[in-house]
Design an enzyme around this catalytic site. Structure first.
Site, PDB file in Angstrom:
ATOM      1  N   ASP A 152      -6.867   5.020   2.043  1.00  0.00           N
ATOM      2  CA  ASP A 152      -5.736   5.047   1.123  1.00  0.00           C
ATOM      3  C   ASP A 152      -5.596   3.711   0.395  1.00  0.00           C
ATOM      4  OD1 ASP A 152      -3.457   6.061  -0.111  1.00  0.00           O
ATOM      5  OD2 ASP A 152      -2.603   6.799   1.761  1.00  0.00           O
ATOM      6  N   ASP A 208      -0.147  13.640  -3.932  1.00  0.00           N
ATOM      7  CA  ASP A 208       0.797  13.745  -2.813  1.00  0.00           C
ATOM      8  C   ASP A 208       1.721  14.936  -3.012  1.00  0.00           C
ATOM      9  OD1 ASP A 208      -0.140  11.668  -1.347  1.00  0.00           O
ATOM     10  OD2 ASP A 208       1.391  10.222  -1.960  1.00  0.00           O
TER      11      ASP A 208
HETATM   12  C1  GLA Z   1       0.030   7.797   0.880  1.00  0.00           C
HETATM   13  C2  GLA Z   1      -0.884   9.012   0.868  1.00  0.00           C
HETATM   14  C3  GLA Z   1      -0.326  10.088   1.761  1.00  0.00           C
HETATM   15  C4  GLA Z   1      -0.155   9.540   3.160  1.00  0.00           C
HETATM   16  C5  GLA Z   1       0.688   8.278   3.142  1.00  0.00           C
HETATM   17  C6  GLA Z   1       0.703   7.607   4.496  1.00  0.00           C
HETATM   18  O1  GLA Z   1       1.249   8.096   0.282  1.00  0.00           O
HETATM   19  O2  GLA Z   1      -1.091   9.472  -0.430  1.00  0.00           O
HETATM   20  O3  GLA Z   1      -1.154  11.221   1.765  1.00  0.00           O
HETATM   21  O4  GLA Z   1      -1.425   9.285   3.708  1.00  0.00           O
HETATM   22  O5  GLA Z   1       0.224   7.346   2.202  1.00  0.00           O
HETATM   23  O6  GLA Z   1       1.469   6.468   4.493  1.00  0.00           O
END
Ligand code: GLA
Length: 707
Positions: free
Chosen positions: A441, A505
């Site tokens: 990420d 997301d």
């Molecule tokens: C980001 C990612 C999510 C998740 C969160 C975890 O927002 O896009 O899918 O993994 O971090 O903190």
């Protein structure tokens, strides 16, 4: 003179380039069956009155010094000198479908190396290398790849977006000046996906000529479509450098990112199909070439609440549903109880996992699933042991207070100690645990990215690639997912070292229909992470049926993102059904030709995949909003074999009822929906199939099989 013209050729398109005394692309269009280099003489231009007394070519380097007056392909200087380079060809090497052109400006002390390749799929790749031949550094302000397009390419399509709303297409008609995309966020970004499409008037999914380009680069960028005042048009793309960022030492070469371009005479579908084929043939490498496994990702199920016993129960339930890869998201490392602390402290949180990770991994594997884990290596929270020990490891400019984003800063990857620390910690994680998959990420943008007082955004991206390359080299069996708050780092260069993108997301099926369609212009379904989320979507608070969520996630690399233990029986059997459907269809979905269908009613979105041998196809009809008309019209199926006969039937649909039996949109279904129907490929393409009237936010799946 004739041998001054070189042609690169492919099934769909050709490129013709003049190489002497300078390099200039003179043709990028449909494949030519009867090419003769002599014919290129026809393109020699007149010299207009009221202008320079000589012709000003639109060269590969697009030098201002030739009298281009447009956006130059190169800008920079050596302490104010050597600031207007003009390149002459020194050497040309053609090797089948690739061309290497070396040009020089001896006056300015610069060499330009241009690499041009045309793949069998019809995708053109171009990049330049700029070398400084003098002792004093040459300060690069800009170095771009410029691609002329036909003057009939009057409309421009690009993508805007933001967090939880990626890949939103928009269009303008461009007859004068420029359309420019600039990204200074330090990652590919949700906001400015690095692509531009120019096309003939009214080009659509299935019609018109289009020239599409994508810049493979995960940092700052600039893309431009320009119409010169003389009417010539071009697309231009480059990495965007911050002030003073790029000084070229003697003998050093700066390479531009690759520009990927595709020409299609059959609308946007032709362009996408070429890009998809190219990615499949030349960019994406799945270890063992295995089918894309169904995921269960824990994030929206448990967030930071990690209890290994409960997680193992989740895994057991996931396995029952047919899940093939189980991924523990954020929250497993020391002190990570919320998003305000601990990034950088890549040690297991033993208060949560007193027996280590291994019992969980063993349990997951004993259920026949792969194990994956989440990391965000480029980051540091001010509230972390790492920051307390090394406050100077932050990517920043001294003397300024930098804003946090999600309570975090970036680590300075140009600092070798930082790089070594991350490599050591990631090697501990990946080397000492039986991990198959990493969700990598990257949850913030770069602001005042600095190393030793100088801008260092470009270097940050290069070191990120280097780190990932090294981990790929050390652990070649591990797959990586590129995530950046969803779809903030999606491009072809990162795909050389990753195997999947977290598209967004936003798991809301309605929003996902648009996001995934936008992403499909440049990416095939097998790299598009698409999850069935909770009935109540966490990003939008909308509710959708399991059918709409399941069918939307089917057109991608499917996963589930929720706590399967909390799901009721109806939901659970829904997950099972769509996982099963995905497994049945993924060989086709992940290898066939992708089609977006032009529909008269924009509230309806249709996409499909047709197998390469045209023996089978699967089409998804999504009703996004209230239909405009009381009848849904006919769906005409593209891509099938006209002379073949096909069995067409419903593969999945919501609980459609007719009036009197609980329904309200139809008194009678179209008769083919009851038992299916046999039709010719030609009839399906030309006349089509009557669609049912669907409720908003619902979808049906239609299967087509050659008899
Ligand atoms: C980001 C990612 C999510 C998740 C969160 C975890 O927002 O896009 O899918 O993994 O971090 O903190």
């Amino acid at each position: 003179m004739d041998n001054a013209f070189h042609r690169l050729t492919s099934e769909h398109c050709d490129l013709v380039i003049r190489t002497q005394p300078f390099a200039e692309i003179v043709y990028f269009g449909p494949h030519l069956q009867h090419f003769s280099a002599q014919d290129c003489q026809s393109l020699l231009r007149p010299v207009a009155n009221g202008k320079l007394d000589v012709d000003a070519p639109l060269t590969l380097a697009a030098e201002l010094g030739r009298g281009l007056f447009g956006s130059p392909g190169i800008e920079g200087h050596r302490n104010g000198l050597d600031a207007s380079p003009v390149f002459s060809t020194r050497q040309v090497e053609q090797n089948g479908h690739s061309l290497l052109i070396t040009s020089e400006d001896t006056q300015a002390g610069l060499r330009l190396i241009s690499e041009i390749q045309l793949s069998g799929s019809g995708v053109l790749q171009i990049r330049h290398g700029l070398r400084n031949l003098r002792a004093e550094p040459w300060q690069v302000d800009r170095l771009a790849v410029t691609l002329p397009v036909a003057d009939r390419a009057r409309e421009v399509m690009a993508f805007h977006g933001r967090w939880i709303r990626e890949f939103q297409p928009h269009r303008v008609t461009l007859d004068h000046d420029s359309f420019v995309i600039e990204n200074r966020r330090g990652r590919t970004s949700h906001e400015h996906f690095p692509a531009l499409i120019a096309g003939s008037h009214g080009f659509s999914e299935q019609q018109g000529e289009v020239w599409g380009v994508h810049l493979g680069w995960s940092g700052n960028h600039r893309l431009r479509c320009e119409v010169k005042t003389d009417g010539r048009r071009y697309l231009q793309a480059e990495a965007l450098y911050l002030a003073g960022e790029m000084a070229l030492a003697e003998g050093a070469t700066l390479w531009t990112p690759w520009l990927y371009a595709s020409y299609s005479a059959s609308g946007l579908n032709g362009m996408s199909q070429q890009f998809h084929r190219f990615l499949r043939d030349e960019i994406v490498r799945f270890p063992d070439n295995k089918a894309r496994p169904v995921h269960l990702n824990t994030w929206e199920g448990i967030y930071f609440q990690h209890d290994p016993d409960y997680i193992m129960q989740m895994a057991s339930r996931a396995a029952e549903l047919g899940v093939e890869r189980f991924i523990i998201d954020d929250g497993w490392f020391r002190g990570r109880h919320h998003d305000r602390a601990a990034l950088g402290d890549w040690y297991l949180d033993t208060t949560k996992y007193p027996n280590g990770l291994t019992p969980v991994i063993d349990h997951v594997k004993s259920l026949g699933m792969e194990f994956g884990i989440w990391v965000e290596p480029e980051m540091i929270n001010p509230d972390s042991d790492l920051f307390r020990a090394h406050p100077d490891w932050v990517l920043k400019l001294p003397g300024y207070e930098q804003a946090t984003m999600r309570y975090q800063w970036l680590l300075d990857l140009s600092n070798p100690q930082v790089y070594d620390y991350l490599l050591e910690r990631m090697s501990w994680l990946l080397g000492e645990h039986a991990i198959d998959y990493v969700k990598w990420d990257m949850n913030r943008e770069l602001v005042q990215a600095g190393h030793e007082g100088k801008a260092a955004a470009d270097a940050q991206t290069r070191h990120y690639y280097r780190l990932l390359d090294e981990l790929n080299r050390r652990y070649p069996h591990i797959e990586f997912e590129s995530c950046a708050s969803g779809g903030g780092r999606i491009d072809y260069e990162v795909l050389k070292r990753c195997h999947r993108f977290w598209a967004s997301d936003n798991n809301d099926a309605l929003e996902r229909n648009t996001i995934q369609r936008g992403m499909s212009y440049f990416f095939p379904l097998e790299v598009m992470g698409a999850h069935i989320g909770n009935r109540h979507c966490h990003a939008t608070f909308r509710q959708h049926s399991i059918e709409f969520r399941g069918l939307t996630a089917l057109f991608g690399h499917m996963g589930i993102e929720l706590d399967p233990i909390k799901a009721d029986a109806a939901e659970g059997s829904g997950y099972q059904r769509y996982v099963q459907l995905y497994k049945q269809w993924r060989p086709l979905l992940h290898s066939g030709d992708f089609w977006r269908v032009d529909m008269p009613d924009s509230t309806m979105q249709v996409q499909g995949v047709v197998s390469r041998d045209k023996a089978a196809a699967l089409f998804l009809v999504s009703q996004l909003a209230m239909p405009d008309y009381s009848l849904a019209g006919n769906l005409r199926f593209p891509g099938l074999e006209p002379g073949a006969r096909y069995q067409v039937s419903i593969a999945d649909h919501p609980d459609i009822q007719v009036v009197g039996k609980g329904g309200h949109t139809m008194r009678q279904l179209p008769p083919w929906m009851n038992e299916g129907i046999e039709l010719s490929g030609e009839w399906l393409a030309q006349a089509g199939l009557a669609l049912p009237v669907l409720d908003p936010e619902s979808a049906i799946l239609i299967s087509v099989k050659r008899i």
